[in-house]
Design a protein around this motif. Structure first.
Motif, PDB file in Angstrom:
ATOM      1  N   ARG A   1       1.562 109.305 -36.092  1.00 31.43           N
ATOM      2  CA  ARG A   1       2.610 109.145 -35.090  1.00 31.43           C
ATOM      3  C   ARG A   1       2.018 109.368 -33.701  1.00 31.43           C
ATOM      4  NH1 ARG A   1       7.468 108.904 -37.723  1.00 31.43           N
ATOM      5  NH2 ARG A   1       7.526 109.826 -39.817  1.00 31.43           N
ATOM      6  N   VAL A   2       2.444 108.536 -32.774  1.00 35.90           N
ATOM      7  CA  VAL A   2       2.078 108.680 -31.370  1.00 35.90           C
ATOM      8  C   VAL A   2       3.370 108.754 -30.580  1.00 35.90           C
ATOM      9  CG1 VAL A   2       0.875 107.671 -29.402  1.00 35.90           C
ATOM     10  CG2 VAL A   2      -0.062 107.388 -31.716  1.00 35.90           C
ATOM     11  N   ASP A   3       3.616 109.877 -29.943  1.00 41.03           N
ATOM     12  CA  ASP A   3       4.880 110.111 -29.236  1.00 41.03           C
ATOM     13  C   ASP A   3       6.078 109.868 -30.149  1.00 41.03           C
ATOM     14  OD1 ASP A   3       3.527 110.743 -26.880  1.00 41.03           O
ATOM     15  OD2 ASP A   3       3.470 108.660 -26.237  1.00 41.03           O
TER      16      ASP A   3
ATOM     17  N   GLU B   1      -3.630 102.471 -36.705  1.00 43.47           N
ATOM     18  CA  GLU B   1      -4.912 102.707 -36.059  1.00 43.47           C
ATOM     19  C   GLU B   1      -6.034 102.092 -36.890  1.00 43.47           C
ATOM     20  OE1 GLU B   1      -4.916 103.866 -33.120  1.00 43.47           O
ATOM     21  OE2 GLU B   1      -3.482 105.516 -32.873  1.00 43.47           O
ATOM     22  N   ILE B   2      -7.197 101.916 -36.268  1.00 41.23           N
ATOM     23  CA  ILE B   2      -8.372 101.370 -36.938  1.00 41.23           C
ATOM     24  C   ILE B   2      -9.296 102.516 -37.332  1.00 41.23           C
ATOM     25  CG2 ILE B   2     -10.359  99.827 -36.762  1.00 41.23           C
ATOM     26  CD1 ILE B   2      -7.720  98.353 -36.706  1.00 41.23           C
TER      27      ILE B   2
ATOM     28  N   PRO C   1      -0.879 103.525 -27.890  1.00 32.74           N
ATOM     29  CA  PRO C   1       0.518 103.221 -27.561  1.00 32.74           C
ATOM     30  C   PRO C   1       1.029 101.952 -28.231  1.00 32.74           C
ATOM     31  CG  PRO C   1      -0.907 102.589 -25.749  1.00 32.74           C
ATOM     32  CD  PRO C   1      -1.781 103.278 -26.756  1.00 32.74           C
ATOM     33  N   GLU C   2       0.104 101.158 -28.825  1.00 34.89           N
ATOM     34  CA  GLU C   2       0.473  99.940 -29.539  1.00 34.89           C
ATOM     35  C   GLU C   2      -0.242  99.925 -30.887  1.00 34.89           C
ATOM     36  OE1 GLU C   2       1.049  96.405 -26.497  1.00 34.89           O
ATOM     37  OE2 GLU C   2      -0.862  97.415 -26.146  1.00 34.89           O
TER      38      GLU C   2
ATOM     39  N   GLY D   1      -1.188  95.197 -30.246  1.00 35.35           N
ATOM     40  CA  GLY D   1       0.063  94.814 -29.616  1.00 35.35           C
ATOM     41  C   GLY D   1       1.236  94.960 -30.551  1.00 35.35           C
ATOM     42  N   THR D   2       2.176  94.019 -30.467  1.00 36.09           N
ATOM     43  CA  THR D   2       3.405  94.068 -31.254  1.00 36.09           C
ATOM     44  C   THR D   2       3.432  92.888 -32.212  1.00 36.09           C
ATOM     45  OG1 THR D   2       4.596  95.099 -29.412  1.00 36.09           O
ATOM     46  CG2 THR D   2       5.916  94.088 -31.154  1.00 36.09           C
TER      47      THR D   2
END
Length: 437
Positions: free
Chosen positions: A362-364, A370-371, A393-394, A415-416
């Motif tokens: 989790r980020v925020d 993640e890689i 953040p992405e 990204g998204t």
């Protein structure tokens, strides 16, 4: 991430400033700010001469080739076909011809034709000959370009696609992609509602290896099978003949080939990657869905697996937690696992959980993919993991590793990703250069 005998070159595009960067200070290179790719097309990334080439399709559906100069850090994006289809299945496959020109092949998702273009000059992606098309006599998806130097009058190129009978078929070119002819059907999926999912790897001379499932993981409790083609025939891993003539529409089922992994309702496999080691032996990576239930609840527990052929048997291991589905409805979509094409002991994965313990990342307060880089010293039985991205953040998805005798790169999408037709992503990554002994 521990860097041994390698120098990481982080290039900032604006100004093309090259910096020697330590692991704690790395910033990924942005190769293309607007692109995406599926994973049933290859090669999507190649290093040829002094440049890295990346295939892609933009949010608007533009089919592109991105060129990145390994020395200067300059990049350029070239459109092969604008607004073909806003769908990551439309990404092209790339092939470097013996004369130095590039071949790119692509299609719409379930489109009417395969398209191809050839670059005007060796090593140059800025100018391309006019687009041409091939009619398979059926809907077509995917492109996979592999050469066999030992076949045909001057080498033969295969393009593996999903076409007739909704199965893996191939077309061939004996003039380096100038013209194409139908070749045959590789695998019989068993009906129009069932389609095998195949990944390929070739030695460039006389063999193309593949791994396949029986069908789509939402429809079938997939196993994973391996085979290869050589001299117009297909074989099991141990060289047992399966199909004495691949150049026709008669084809064997997936289960005629060597079973690497046995699937069931609680272990549903999907192919991810295949490469060949220095002895020409395959090593593979794939994902397994552990909870295929109703669409709104399934796909929340995936695992990554790795297998190697030692010449007599397959050695197959679960190596990491792969996390959750990318979105509801495609419950087997993971962040993906990528093999290093010249180093069988190294993989890269995308996951939204800790690869060892499975705890959410989790980020925020938001789950993030993640890689991670994995390395084994015992042929795949055990692995150590190091972070490549952290506190992102992405999301970071769908890594690819490309390599040549002078450099290699790991690239991924940041990204998204909302679906295969709805994405806002950039291709980012790192380029590595070997140091002298």
């Amino acid at each position: 991430m521990t860097i041994r005998r390698l120098t990481l070159v982080a290039v900032f595009i604006a100004g093309a400033i090259l910096l020697q960067a330590c692991a704690e200070e790395r910033t990924p290179i942005v190769f293309n700010p607007n692109t995406s790719w599926c994973w049933f097309q290859d090669e999507r990334a190649i290093i040829d001469g002094g440049q890295l080439l990346l295939a892609g399709v933009s949010t608007e559906g533009d089919v592109t080739v991105t060129a990145y100069d390994l020395e200067t850090g300059e990049r350029s994006v070239h459109v092969l076909r604008d607004t073909l289809q806003a769908n990551d299945h439309a990404v092209p496959a790339l092939f470097a011809r013996p004369d130095g020109r590039y071949l790119a092949a692509y299609s719409r998702h379930n489109g009417d034709y395969s398209f191809w273009r050839i670059s005007e000059a060796p090593g140059d992606v800025t100018r391309w000959r006019p687009e041409r098309r091939f009619d398979h006599g059926a809907r077509v998806t995917y492109s996979n370009l592999y050469g066999m130097a030992a076949e045909g009058p001057a080498g033969r190129i295969y393009n593996f696609t999903r076409t007739r009978h909704w199965d893996p078929n191939f077309v061939v070119s004996d003039d380096q992609g100038e013209s194409w002819a139908y070749g045959g059907r590789l695998i019989d999926g068993g009906g129009s509602e069932q389609r095998p999912y195949v990944r390929y790897a070739g030695n460039g001379i006389d063999a193309i290896h593949f791994i396949t499932t029986e069908g789509h993981p939402r429809d079938f409790a997939n196993s994973v099978y391996h085979g290869y083609v050589h001299d117009g025939r297909s074989y099991r891993s141990d060289g047992t003949l399966v199909d004495e003539n691949i150049f026709d529409e008669e084809a064997p089922p997936a289960h005629a080939f060597t079973r690497v992994f046995s699937g069931d309702e609680n272990n549903v496999a999907w192919t991810s990657d295949i490469e060949l080691d220095g002895d020409g032996r395959p090593y593979i990576a794939y994902s397994v869905t552990k909870d295929r239930i109703e669409p709104e609840r399934g796909g929340m527990d995936h695992r990554y697996r790795y297998a190697r052929w030692d010449g007599a048997a397959w050695h197959d291991e679960e190596i990491a937690y792969a996390g959750t589905r990318l979105y509801e409805g495609e419950d087997a979509y993971t962040g993906l696992i990528a093999l290093h094409p010249s180093t069988p002991d190294v993989v890269y994965i995308s996951t939204d959980v800790d690869p060892v313990g499975g705890e959410p990342i989790r980020v925020d307060g938001v789950r993030r993919y993640e890689i991670f880089r994995g390395e084994t010293e015992d042929g795949g039985a055990t692995w150590t993991w190091e972070t490549v991205t952290a506190e992102s953040p992405e999301d970071n998805l769908r890594p690819i590793v490309a390599a040549s005798d002078r450099a290699w790169a790991v690239v991924w999408l940041r990204g998204t990703y909302r679906s295969y037709t709805d994405y806002d992503q950039a291709a980012v990554g790192f380029v590595y250069h070997e140091l002298p002994e």
